[in-house]
Design a protein around this motif. Structure first.
Motif, mmCIF file in Angstrom:
data_model
loop_
_atom_site.group_PDB
_atom_site.id
_atom_site.type_symbol
_atom_site.label_atom_id
_atom_site.label_comp_id
_atom_site.label_asym_id
_atom_site.label_seq_id
_atom_site.Cartn_x
_atom_site.Cartn_y
_atom_site.Cartn_z
ATOM 1 N N MET A 1 -9.686 -47.536 -23.175
ATOM 2 C CA MET A 1 -8.598 -47.846 -24.568
ATOM 3 C C MET A 1 -7.276 -47.911 -23.519
ATOM 4 S SD MET A 1 -7.611 -45.725 -27.799
ATOM 5 C CE MET A 1 -9.276 -45.758 -28.373
ATOM 6 N N LYS A 2 -6.522 -48.962 -23.886
ATOM 7 C CA LYS A 2 -5.304 -49.306 -23.698
ATOM 8 C C LYS A 2 -4.268 -48.814 -24.509
ATOM 9 C CE LYS A 2 -4.305 -52.362 -20.393
ATOM 10 N NZ LYS A 2 -4.220 -53.398 -19.701
ATOM 11 N N VAL A 3 -3.364 -47.939 -24.464
ATOM 12 C CA VAL A 3 -2.399 -47.702 -25.401
ATOM 13 C C VAL A 3 -1.182 -47.948 -24.908
ATOM 14 C CG1 VAL A 3 -1.220 -45.875 -26.713
ATOM 15 C CG2 VAL A 3 -3.723 -45.684 -26.276
ATOM 16 N N GLN A 4 -0.288 -48.686 -25.875
ATOM 17 C CA GLN A 4 0.995 -48.931 -25.497
ATOM 18 C C GLN A 4 2.176 -48.069 -26.368
ATOM 19 O OE1 GLN A 4 3.803 -52.580 -26.448
ATOM 20 N NE2 GLN A 4 3.061 -52.973 -24.378
ATOM 21 N N LEU A 5 3.019 -47.269 -25.542
ATOM 22 C CA LEU A 5 4.199 -46.658 -26.117
ATOM 23 C C LEU A 5 5.402 -47.607 -26.226
ATOM 24 C CD1 LEU A 5 3.940 -43.379 -23.734
ATOM 25 C CD2 LEU A 5 3.244 -43.610 -25.901
ATOM 26 N N ALA A 6 5.929 -47.451 -27.634
ATOM 27 C CA ALA A 6 7.072 -48.561 -27.687
ATOM 28 C C ALA A 6 7.873 -47.761 -28.054
ATOM 29 C CB ALA A 6 6.523 -49.336 -28.986
ATOM 30 N N GLN A 7 8.944 -47.282 -27.139
ATOM 31 C CA GLN A 7 10.263 -46.390 -27.316
ATOM 32 C C GLN A 7 11.175 -47.382 -27.464
ATOM 33 O OE1 GLN A 7 10.602 -42.936 -24.701
ATOM 34 N NE2 GLN A 7 12.326 -43.806 -23.858
ATOM 35 N N ILE A 8 11.758 -47.376 -28.884
ATOM 36 C CA ILE A 8 12.506 -48.220 -29.310
ATOM 37 C C ILE A 8 13.574 -47.557 -30.126
ATOM 38 C CG2 ILE A 8 11.066 -50.398 -29.257
ATOM 39 C CD1 ILE A 8 10.674 -50.222 -32.195
ATOM 40 N N PRO A 9 14.893 -48.242 -30.165
ATOM 41 C CA PRO A 9 15.957 -47.628 -31.173
ATOM 42 C C PRO A 9 15.803 -48.216 -32.651
ATOM 43 C CG PRO A 9 17.033 -49.358 -29.877
ATOM 44 C CD PRO A 9 15.378 -49.175 -29.461
ATOM 45 N N SER A 10 16.281 -47.831 -33.494
ATOM 46 C CA SER A 10 16.359 -48.117 -34.847
ATOM 47 C C SER A 10 17.813 -48.031 -35.344
ATOM 48 C CB SER A 10 15.388 -47.206 -36.048
ATOM 49 O OG SER A 10 14.073 -47.168 -35.461
ATOM 50 N N ASP A 11 17.799 -49.062 -36.183
ATOM 51 C CA ASP A 11 19.264 -48.912 -37.403
ATOM 52 C C ASP A 11 18.908 -48.096 -38.532
ATOM 53 O OD1 ASP A 11 20.515 -50.353 -35.287
ATOM 54 O OD2 ASP A 11 20.245 -52.479 -36.337
ATOM 55 N N ASP A 12 19.742 -47.224 -38.835
ATOM 56 C CA ASP A 12 19.395 -46.427 -40.155
ATOM 57 C C ASP A 12 19.762 -47.005 -41.423
ATOM 58 O OD1 ASP A 12 18.549 -44.247 -38.518
ATOM 59 O OD2 ASP A 12 20.672 -43.544 -38.183
ATOM 60 N N GLY A 13 19.026 -46.987 -42.210
ATOM 61 C CA GLY A 13 19.148 -47.386 -43.672
ATOM 62 C C GLY A 13 19.149 -49.041 -43.950
ATOM 63 N N VAL A 14 18.732 -49.745 -42.939
ATOM 64 C CA VAL A 14 18.293 -51.095 -43.215
ATOM 65 C C VAL A 14 16.898 -51.362 -42.564
ATOM 66 C CG1 VAL A 14 20.709 -51.730 -42.918
ATOM 67 C CG2 VAL A 14 19.183 -51.539 -40.915
ATOM 68 N N THR A 15 16.601 -52.705 -42.903
ATOM 69 C CA THR A 15 15.260 -53.006 -42.631
ATOM 70 C C THR A 15 14.928 -54.287 -41.373
ATOM 71 O OG1 THR A 15 14.452 -52.260 -44.574
ATOM 72 C CG2 THR A 15 12.984 -53.672 -43.534
ATOM 73 N N LEU A 16 15.695 -55.122 -41.655
ATOM 74 C CA LEU A 16 15.402 -56.457 -41.027
ATOM 75 C C LEU A 16 15.410 -56.509 -39.399
ATOM 76 C CD1 LEU A 16 17.065 -59.277 -43.267
ATOM 77 C CD2 LEU A 16 14.680 -58.748 -42.920
ATOM 78 N N PRO A 17 16.511 -55.640 -38.889
ATOM 79 C CA PRO A 17 16.789 -55.606 -37.416
ATOM 80 C C PRO A 17 15.473 -54.542 -36.854
ATOM 81 C CG PRO A 17 18.397 -54.430 -38.584
ATOM 82 C CD PRO A 17 17.870 -55.114 -39.499
ATOM 83 N N ASN A 18 15.131 -53.679 -37.593
ATOM 84 C CA ASN A 18 14.337 -52.786 -37.079
ATOM 85 C C ASN A 18 12.844 -53.625 -37.174
ATOM 86 O OD1 ASN A 18 15.872 -50.807 -37.129
ATOM 87 N ND2 ASN A 18 15.658 -50.438 -39.127
ATOM 88 N N LEU A 19 12.493 -54.589 -38.318
ATOM 89 C CA LEU A 19 11.157 -55.183 -38.147
ATOM 90 C C LEU A 19 11.410 -56.285 -37.038
ATOM 91 C CD1 LEU A 19 8.654 -56.311 -39.737
ATOM 92 C CD2 LEU A 19 10.249 -57.642 -41.091
ATOM 93 N N ALA A 20 12.426 -56.787 -36.705
ATOM 94 C CA ALA A 20 12.450 -57.787 -35.700
ATOM 95 C C ALA A 20 11.989 -57.142 -34.366
ATOM 96 C CB ALA A 20 13.841 -58.574 -35.695
ATOM 97 N N ARG A 21 12.509 -55.717 -34.241
ATOM 98 C CA ARG A 21 12.134 -55.098 -32.865
ATOM 99 C C ARG A 21 10.547 -55.058 -32.780
ATOM 100 N NH1 ARG A 21 16.876 -52.030 -34.417
ATOM 101 N NH2 ARG A 21 18.540 -52.348 -33.062
ATOM 102 N N VAL A 22 10.067 -54.505 -33.906
ATOM 103 C CA VAL A 22 8.581 -54.192 -34.013
ATOM 104 C C VAL A 22 7.770 -55.387 -33.766
ATOM 105 C CG1 VAL A 22 6.948 -53.504 -35.421
ATOM 106 C CG2 VAL A 22 8.930 -51.901 -35.451
ATOM 107 N N LEU A 23 8.111 -56.587 -34.305
ATOM 108 C CA LEU A 23 7.555 -57.862 -34.327
ATOM 109 C C LEU A 23 7.606 -58.135 -32.841
ATOM 110 C CD1 LEU A 23 8.090 -59.547 -37.456
ATOM 111 C CD2 LEU A 23 6.309 -58.160 -37.001
#
Length: 270
Positions: A1-23
């Protein structure tokens, strides 16, 4: 099984920039990737008590559905954290999304100080089948209580998935405890931690994958990035050949085991 760790920052209390990073991470993942693990509440960061009502969404909300569409387009499963709204309550929730939908949902049961007054604690320690493997999810502070991981192992979990947003100066705490949780339950543990800063906090990174014998297979530093890791689930049974902590323990957990929908089970917290 191949697993990927996604170590990313987040902006607090908002959604759109975080969603963009995940996508972006999902889009860039190698086609052979089976599972990407993101940090705790990475789709909304850590909202305040005043913000949570504005950013929290139901599991059917637009943000999680956008992630699901990306998962379906790539044929890759992801573990991702979000602020969930349900029946007038808000939960620090992590879901395992497969192309078929939500394979497993877990609400953080042990709230850290900054969660209190924002989120309601969950009441179930849950496991489910994904790709024929029984998996369990914990969130950040949860791993500091040995009973939580043991409750998942008692249900037959072989793979422990941890979404994390652990900050300085507590990085060494989780880095040590995730090894212990894997070893004492003889399971694989995959922990993805947040990095960067938010408010007056600096997040520790140090995402890691640990084998059932406590061997660190792969680890990241403090910077943003992804890391692909191959794991062999046969190591779970191999680690239990000569001894089994679960089978040989003399003090079982007293929590009630219940069956949820389909192949999912849960230990209920009294």
């Amino acid at each position: 099984m191949k697993v990927q760790l996604a170590q990313i920052p987040s902006d607090d209390g908002v959604t759109l920039p975080n969603l963009a990073r995940v996508l972006a991470v999902i889009e860039a993942a190698d086609a052979s990737t089976d599972l990407i693990v993101f940090p705790e509440t990475c789709l909304m960061g850590f909202p305040s008590a005043d913000e949570v009502g504005q950013v929290a969404e139901a599991e059917s909300g637009l943000t999680l559905q956008a992630v699901l569409r990306a998962v379906q387009a790539r044929g890759i499963s992801v573990v991702v954290g979000f602020a969930e709204a349900d029946a007038g309550h808000y939960y620090n929730t992590t879901v395992l999304l497969s192309p078929d939908g939500i394979a497993l949902k877990y609400r953080k049961t042990h709230l850290w100080a900054s969660d209190v007054g924002v989120f309601t604690p969950g009441q179930q320690l849950v496991t489910g089948l994904w790709k024929g493997i029984r998996v369990g999810i914990l969130i950040c502070f949860d791993i500091e209580f040995p009973e939580n991981a043991r409750a998942l192992a008692q249900q037959g979990a072989e793979l422990l998935l941890v979404t994390n947003a652990n900050m300085d100066p507590f990085g060494p705490v989780h880095r040590a405890l995730i090894v212990a949780r894997a070893m004492e339950n003889q399971v694989f543990a995959v922990m993805a931690n947040r990095c960067g800063s938010g408010g007056d906090l600096t997040f520790a990174g140090e995402s890691v994958v640990v084998s059932p014998t406590g061997r660190v297979i792969a680890a990241m530093g403090r910077d943003e990035g992804t890391l692909n890791v191959d794991i062999d689930l046969a190591e779970v049974q191999a680690s239990r050949t000569d001894y089994s902590y679960l089978a040989q323990r003399r003090i079982p957990l007293a929590a009630e085991l219940t069956r949820l929908t389909g192949t999912q089970t849960a230990l209920l917290i009294p």
